[in-house]
Design an enzyme around this catalytic site. Sequence first.
Site, short mmCIF file in Angstrom:
data_model
loop_
_atom_site.label_atom_id
_atom_site.label_comp_id
_atom_site.label_asym_id
_atom_site.label_seq_id
_atom_site.Cartn_x
_atom_site.Cartn_y
_atom_site.Cartn_z
N TRP A 110 1.45 -11.94 -5.44
CA TRP A 110 2.45 -11.42 -6.37
C TRP A 110 3.86 -11.86 -5.99
CZ3 TRP A 110 0.36 -10.47 -10.66
CH2 TRP A 110 -0.94 -9.97 -10.73
N ASP A 180 9.58 -5.42 -6.03
CA ASP A 180 8.47 -5.15 -6.93
C ASP A 180 7.62 -4.08 -6.25
OD1 ASP A 180 6.16 -5.06 -8.42
OD2 ASP A 180 5.63 -7.17 -8.15
N LYS A 204 -0.60 1.77 -12.11
CA LYS A 204 -1.25 2.04 -10.83
C LYS A 204 -0.92 3.44 -10.32
CE LYS A 204 -0.89 -2.90 -9.84
NZ LYS A 204 -2.28 -3.31 -10.05
#
Length: 369
Positions: A110, A180, A204
């Site tokens: 990511w 992030d 999430k």
Amino acid sequence: MKGWGVHLSKRAYNFNAGPAALPLPVLERAQSEFVDFRNSGMSIMEMSHRGAIYESVHNEAQERLLGLLGNPAGYKVLFLQGGATTQFAMVPMNFLKEGQVGSYVMTGSWADKAYKEAKLLGGAHVAASSEEQKFRAIPDLNAIVPAENAAYLHITSNETIEGTQYFKFPDSGKLPLIADMSSDILSHDLDINQFGLIYAGAQKNLGPSGVTVVIAKEELLAESPSHIPTIMRYSTHYKNNSLYNTPPSFSVYMVNEVLKWVEEQGGLAGVEAKNREKAGLLYQTIDGSGGFYRGVAEEASRSIMNVTFRMESEELEKKFIKGAEAEGFVGLKGHRSVGGLRASIYNAVPYESCKALADYMTHFQKTQA
């Protein structure tokens, strides 16, 4: 279900990486309010986002989120769309000026995606990387060196694929630290004052997919470059209280309900204690298996959100997953890019599910001995 611990309402043992488990009390509250919200005769999905009822939910969710983070002065919550993936582009679009680069700490898949978007949009620099360790660890914080012409320092606080997580953060000095936090926001106690901006897809730890949360210092949001599309400017959403265009109203409502649930767990301290207990149980099972199970991440960098592990062969891993699925376990395959096994144990995954998984892991090992 065949008895791997207490199992309420025949719900699956949900270890999906995202969209992920939601708290059962939140789902039940949403169910009870779904058709008629606050005696309006409408679902919240049907009403105008300009109306007083929706706006009260919208504002309440913003306030509740900041409250859980200690009500930091000078910060604003935005509710956006497009997931963290859109933020990979919005960050450099809004903050890179001519001659500047974004400095990125490379910790896995990511972080790499965020870096590549910045590279497309002006310039990107690698401030530190754990690629030589196959992304099995978070780099030494003292080894993180932003570029001299950096506009910001960007980190990915938790890598879901490799299963690593920051528990302390780099000191970026006068540079805004941008993170992030899609996969570990609200999972442990956090001093948000360290950060200029954090962003997170909701699916999430915050709620269902469809809304992305940005929490940032107001000074970073107030003025955006005029040459980028209006919808991509942070200032557009800041000045319009995230109501410039139609928001994902049901997702925002669900975020508010999840935040209420976090408060009921004792806030971030209460949630962190439960998360560490769940993760500790699974890592203890892995480490105590005599090598039958092998943790992927180095011990000091192990995520309390995504427990990644391997076995001696892919054939044995497939057998493990097949047996687990027959027992009601969902989402234990590792990411397709790396394989292996992964249990995503976000805030809403109950201890009972982790205990059931640990018991299954012990049982499976005995059957293969």
